[in-house]
Scaffold this active site. Sequence first.
Site, PDB file in Angstrom:
ATOM      1  N   HIS A   1       0.854  -1.186   0.000  1.00 53.56           N
ATOM      2  CA  HIS A   1       0.000   0.000   0.000  1.00 53.56           C
ATOM      3  C   HIS A   1       0.890   1.237   0.000  1.00 53.56           C
ATOM      4  O   HIS A   1       1.982   1.222   0.562  1.00 53.56           O
ATOM      5  CB  HIS A   1      -0.896  -0.036   1.243  1.00 53.56           C
ATOM      6  CG  HIS A   1      -1.890   1.072   1.323  1.00 53.56           C
ATOM      7  ND1 HIS A   1      -1.556   2.335   1.787  1.00 53.56           N
ATOM      8  CD2 HIS A   1      -3.214   1.115   1.018  1.00 53.56           C
ATOM      9  CE1 HIS A   1      -2.633   3.100   1.749  1.00 53.56           C
ATOM     10  NE2 HIS A   1      -3.644   2.396   1.293  1.00 53.56           N
TER      11      HIS A   1
ATOM     12  N   ARG B   1      -2.791   1.773  -4.489  1.00 49.83           N
ATOM     13  CA  ARG B   1      -2.453   0.388  -4.825  1.00 49.83           C
ATOM     14  C   ARG B   1      -3.162   0.016  -6.121  1.00 49.83           C
ATOM     15  O   ARG B   1      -4.037   0.776  -6.584  1.00 49.83           O
ATOM     16  CB  ARG B   1      -2.814  -0.567  -3.693  1.00 49.83           C
ATOM     17  CG  ARG B   1      -4.190  -0.395  -3.115  1.00 49.83           C
ATOM     18  CD  ARG B   1      -4.363  -1.139  -1.811  1.00 49.83           C
ATOM     19  NE  ARG B   1      -5.570  -0.693  -1.121  1.00 49.83           N
ATOM     20  CZ  ARG B   1      -6.466  -1.501  -0.570  1.00 49.83           C
ATOM     21  NH1 ARG B   1      -6.289  -2.816  -0.638  1.00 49.83           N
ATOM     22  NH2 ARG B   1      -7.511  -1.035   0.053  1.00 49.83           N
TER      23      ARG B   1
ATOM     24  N   LYS C   1      -7.170   0.738  -7.650  1.00 48.97           N
ATOM     25  CA  LYS C   1      -7.829   1.685  -6.766  1.00 48.97           C
ATOM     26  C   LYS C   1      -7.904   3.054  -7.441  1.00 48.97           C
ATOM     27  O   LYS C   1      -7.182   3.335  -8.390  1.00 48.97           O
ATOM     28  CB  LYS C   1      -7.082   1.791  -5.433  1.00 48.97           C
ATOM     29  CG  LYS C   1      -7.160   0.522  -4.595  1.00 48.97           C
ATOM     30  CD  LYS C   1      -8.589   0.247  -4.144  1.00 48.97           C
ATOM     31  CE  LYS C   1      -8.664  -0.988  -3.267  1.00 48.97           C
ATOM     32  NZ  LYS C   1     -10.050  -1.240  -2.797  1.00 48.97           N
TER      33      LYS C   1
ATOM     34  N   ASP D   1      -6.095   9.525  -5.821  1.00 51.77           N
ATOM     35  CA  ASP D   1      -6.334  10.258  -4.572  1.00 51.77           C
ATOM     36  C   ASP D   1      -5.171  11.228  -4.387  1.00 51.77           C
ATOM     37  O   ASP D   1      -4.004  10.833  -4.474  1.00 51.77           O
ATOM     38  CB  ASP D   1      -6.418   9.282  -3.397  1.00 51.77           C
ATOM     39  CG  ASP D   1      -6.851   9.937  -2.093  1.00 51.77           C
ATOM     40  OD1 ASP D   1      -6.487  11.103  -1.858  1.00 51.77           O
ATOM     41  OD2 ASP D   1      -7.541   9.284  -1.303  1.00 51.77           O
TER      42      ASP D   1
ATOM     43  N   CYS E   1      -3.806  12.566  -1.848  1.00 48.22           N
ATOM     44  CA  CYS E   1      -2.840  12.363  -0.759  1.00 48.22           C
ATOM     45  C   CYS E   1      -1.656  11.520  -1.205  1.00 48.22           C
ATOM     46  O   CYS E   1      -0.538  11.671  -0.700  1.00 48.22           O
ATOM     47  CB  CYS E   1      -3.510  11.744   0.466  1.00 48.22           C
ATOM     48  SG  CYS E   1      -4.018  10.020   0.288  1.00 48.22           S
ATOM     49  N   TYR E   2      -1.876  10.642  -2.199  1.00 50.46           N
ATOM     50  CA  TYR E   2      -0.781   9.795  -2.684  1.00 50.46           C
ATOM     51  C   TYR E   2       0.211  10.568  -3.543  1.00 50.46           C
ATOM     52  O   TYR E   2       1.244  10.022  -3.922  1.00 50.46           O
ATOM     53  CB  TYR E   2      -1.336   8.585  -3.434  1.00 50.46           C
ATOM     54  CG  TYR E   2      -2.087   7.665  -2.514  1.00 50.46           C
ATOM     55  CD1 TYR E   2      -1.429   6.982  -1.502  1.00 50.46           C
ATOM     56  CD2 TYR E   2      -3.470   7.520  -2.617  1.00 50.46           C
ATOM     57  CE1 TYR E   2      -2.117   6.179  -0.623  1.00 50.46           C
ATOM     58  CE2 TYR E   2      -4.167   6.713  -1.744  1.00 50.46           C
ATOM     59  CZ  TYR E   2      -3.489   6.042  -0.746  1.00 50.46           C
ATOM     60  OH  TYR E   2      -4.170   5.247   0.138  1.00 50.46           O
TER      61      TYR E   2
ATOM     62  N   ASP F   1      -9.619  15.026  -2.280  1.00 54.07           N
ATOM     63  CA  ASP F   1      -8.889  13.875  -2.837  1.00 54.07           C
ATOM     64  C   ASP F   1      -9.146  13.700  -4.328  1.00 54.07           C
ATOM     65  O   ASP F   1      -8.262  13.320  -5.082  1.00 54.07           O
ATOM     66  CB  ASP F   1      -9.198  12.588  -2.056  1.00 54.07           C
ATOM     67  CG  ASP F   1     -10.599  12.046  -2.295  1.00 54.07           C
ATOM     68  OD1 ASP F   1     -11.480  12.822  -2.686  1.00 54.07           O
ATOM     69  OD2 ASP F   1     -10.813  10.844  -2.071  1.00 54.07           O
TER      70      ASP F   1
ATOM     71  N   ASP G   1     -10.562  18.996   2.792  1.00 57.41           N
ATOM     72  CA  ASP G   1     -10.243  18.778   4.199  1.00 57.41           C
ATOM     73  C   ASP G   1      -8.770  19.082   4.423  1.00 57.41           C
ATOM     74  O   ASP G   1      -8.008  19.276   3.475  1.00 57.41           O
ATOM     75  CB  ASP G   1     -10.598  17.352   4.640  1.00 57.41           C
ATOM     76  CG  ASP G   1      -9.856  16.285   3.847  1.00 57.41           C
ATOM     77  OD1 ASP G   1      -8.620  16.188   3.990  1.00 57.41           O
ATOM     78  OD2 ASP G   1     -10.506  15.553   3.075  1.00 57.41           O
TER      79      ASP G   1
ATOM     80  N   HIS H   1      -6.043  16.204   3.149  1.00 62.46           N
ATOM     81  CA  HIS H   1      -5.710  16.221   1.719  1.00 62.46           C
ATOM     82  C   HIS H   1      -5.056  17.532   1.310  1.00 62.46           C
ATOM     83  O   HIS H   1      -4.240  17.561   0.389  1.00 62.46           O
ATOM     84  CB  HIS H   1      -6.957  15.942   0.884  1.00 62.46           C
ATOM     85  CG  HIS H   1      -7.389  14.513   0.924  1.00 62.46           C
ATOM     86  ND1 HIS H   1      -8.363  14.054   1.791  1.00 62.46           N
ATOM     87  CD2 HIS H   1      -6.942  13.422   0.240  1.00 62.46           C
ATOM     88  CE1 HIS H   1      -8.514  12.752   1.627  1.00 62.46           C
ATOM     89  NE2 HIS H   1      -7.672  12.341   0.697  1.00 62.46           N
TER      90      HIS H   1
END
Length: 426
Positions: free
Chosen positions: A246, A289, A292, A295, A297-298, A356, A363, A366
């Site tokens: 992950h 991953r 998925k 997003d 944050c990644y 995201d 938020d 993120h």
Amino acid sequence: MSSEDSLGRDPASLVGDRGDNANRYFCEVCRSIPSELPSRSVDEQQKTEEKIAQCYNSFLERFPSLCLASDVTIEFVKKGLFRSLSSGYTSLDASRPWLCYWMLHSLEILGYHCSEEEASMVVQFLNRCKDPKRGGYGGRPGQVAHAAPTYAAINALCTLGTEEAFNSIDRPALCSFFSSLHQRDGSYLMHEDGEVDIRGLYCCASVAKLVNLDTEGDLFSNSATWLSSCQTYEGGFAAVPFTEAHGGYTFCGWAALNLLEHQFLCDVDGLVKWLVCRQMAFEGGFSGRPNKLVDSCYSFWQASPLLMAQFMLASNSNHGSTKLALDHLHLPLFNAEALSEYLLLCCQHYGGGFRDKPGASKDYYHTCYALSGLSLALNFPGVYSDLRTDLRNIKLEPINPLFNVCQRRAEECQRFFSAMKTVNFP
């Protein structure tokens, strides 16, 4: 929702309208191929791509260049830090040091520096989150010490960078707390009687490196070996051995190996392959991953370990052909412009902050990690001359990819504590 814009034009046909900005490969051939076996995950992926296409189309029609609305994001973050939070944040009541860190780090990246009075307010609050019995920081005042909010609290204090902030850190107490979490096999608990998790080891190693705790003795004995056992056959890292890789865990595992200076205990080539495959071809952002959704944050969790691996391979003479190739690359091993476009066009909220993906709410979590990823993309050594003009005009503070605090603040913190005697495991 159609992939065409309001005038019936295909997104690919709009690329040519961009003139100087026509470097991004936004086109239909990058979209997912419809599956003959529909499923919820396939349906969600296609819906996400439709929303992202709409964001790109809207931008291409209405705006001449990309921009970062720093002022409104600074106001959004300051409101949460110094005034009030909405009732939607009640679920994070036990994550208050995290909220402090996310907000302070976002402000620092954007170039806002807290006043002495503002910084003192945060230091005093974090002092109340200390667990006097165990030595670390809890998720809020009165809670037991936990590795994750301890990491967040130290990063927040490091970001403030004041003498009051540094002097509030009780290094012997932290060392004692970390030793209570350390297990015989080298792993770390998240808290007393809690679960073993790769995040716990990273959080403790990061704090130890920032505040000059001994990372070469018993405090981290067997830890590098345990970390390497968390790497999966895919190349990424899992929370514990024999589970799924992950993005967040991969950052924690690889960063911790770097902090402990045992990078070559893992399969670096496999790691790089897994990481580069996480950038989404159509969206431009990263997923956590395989199979998925994208997003924001990644943008940090995946780009940061990728850059760490690139720096390490480029500087190591044992990787001859790889080193030679990276020496001539002068660019990150991900598409920095594609990532920047996704963050600025699809995740930036008109009222300040980041989300995201399109359709989600903004938020502070993120916002923090989107800005961290954007800073990595725009501040990579050598990338500036290859960026489009509009992206060159966006100025963000460079961050340290190991700690995820601004580079200047990390250096100040380490310089302050390196002048003191290293705290050893008792």
